[in-house]
Enzyme design. Structure first.
Site, PDB file in Angstrom:
ATOM      1  N   GLU A 141     -19.027   3.864  29.991  1.00  0.00           N
ATOM      2  CA  GLU A 141     -17.846   3.940  30.918  1.00  0.00           C
ATOM      3  C   GLU A 141     -17.300   2.453  30.826  1.00  0.00           C
ATOM      4  OE1 GLU A 141     -19.152   7.257  34.434  1.00  0.00           O
ATOM      5  OE2 GLU A 141     -20.579   5.675  34.086  1.00  0.00           O
ATOM      6  N   GLU A 150     -26.131  11.567  32.633  1.00  0.00           N
ATOM      7  CA  GLU A 150     -26.314  12.021  33.912  1.00  0.00           C
ATOM      8  C   GLU A 150     -26.600  13.494  34.335  1.00  0.00           C
ATOM      9  OE1 GLU A 150     -23.828   8.111  33.437  1.00  0.00           O
ATOM     10  OE2 GLU A 150     -23.965  10.068  32.618  1.00  0.00           O
TER      11      GLU A 150
END
Length: 267
Positions: free
Chosen positions: A121, A141
């Site tokens: 990210e 995740e």
């Protein structure tokens, strides 16, 4: 002269920072190799603070972010630490990780090894991602009962499309460097021993280009990417008109007409 984080009034956790003042290149190294350069909650805030300090200072034209060692850019965040955080703070994680995107200068992520979770990210908020052949990308995740919360769902889908984003995120699939290049997830892929050289070549190229034009182009590209076309065209036109009043604009046109190399001064 090389400056350190303390010269900007900052203290960094498990990170090293240096700034080559004469060249205008800053370097941030995620430096916790024993833990795969994991990014803690505190580090996220410090990264954001650092980019704000560099923007206020105004001298840095290129920032390079990398991880210490060969194993990982970063394998992700401090997962256990999430349980200690208030949901309100967790819902704002995307803001500090987006610091490279907000920074007006050029930001290069130099990626070797694992680039997972917040590492991916953070790199997606950079302008360029130079990866080695052994780099691997992933957003694991969902397998931990959560979702990417620092911009991963949105930036990945915008870069590679919804089908590939779902394949990567919902399955937690790891994407090797060459496939990431085919998808448009990274800018280039090089042999591990060429990473530093490739990043320096890219930095030199960016430094040779007119600063104001680069900064305006980055702003228009980022803001206009998911805006309605007419609004994006208005932004582009406004930026173009603003650049018309700069010395660099005149120098670029005059140098082209006179068939000589332009000398841009950032004015």
């Amino acid at each position: 002269m090389t400056l350190k984080a303390e010269d900007f009034g900052l203290e960094l956790e498990n990170m090293r920072f240096s700034f080559e003042e004469e060249r205008g290149v800053a370097r941030l190294v995620l430096d916790d190799p024993k833990k795969m350069n994991r990014v803690t909650m505190g580090m996220r805030d410090q990264i954001s603070d650092l980019f704000r300090a560099l923007e206020r200072d105004g001298r840095a034209r290129v920032v390079v972010i990398r991880g210490e060692g060969e194993r990982a850019f970063t394998a992700g965040g401090d997962i256990a630490g999430f349980l200690k955080e208030h949901p309100g703070r967790l819902s704002l994680l995307h803001e500090n990780v987006a610091a490279p995107e907000r920074f007006p200068g050029m930001v290069i992520a130099a990626i070797d090894g694992y680039c997972f979770g917040v590492g991916l990210e953070l790199s997606l908020a950079c302008d360029f991602r130079v990866a080695t052949e052994r780099a691997v990308f992933g957003l694991p995740e969902v397998g931990l009962g959560m979702i990417p919360g620092s911009g991963g769902t949105q930036r990945v889908s915008r870069l590679v499309g919804m089908t590939r984003a779902k394949d990567m995120i919902l399955r937690g699939r790891r994407v090797p460097a060459r496939e990431a290049l085919e998808w448009g997830l990274v800018t280039s892929v090089v042999e591990p021993e060429r990473l530093d050289e490739a990043v320096e070549e890219l930095a030199d190229e960016l430094l040779s280009r007119p600063r104001l034009a680069l900064e305006h182009a980055k702003r228009v590209l980022n803001l206009g990417y998911d805006a309605p076309l007419e609004a994006a065209l208005q932004m582009e036109g406004y930026a173009y008109g603003m650049l018309h009043s700069t010395e660099d604009f005149a120098e670029g046109v005059e140098a082209f007409v006179e068939k000589r190399k332009p000398e841009f001064r950032g004015r």
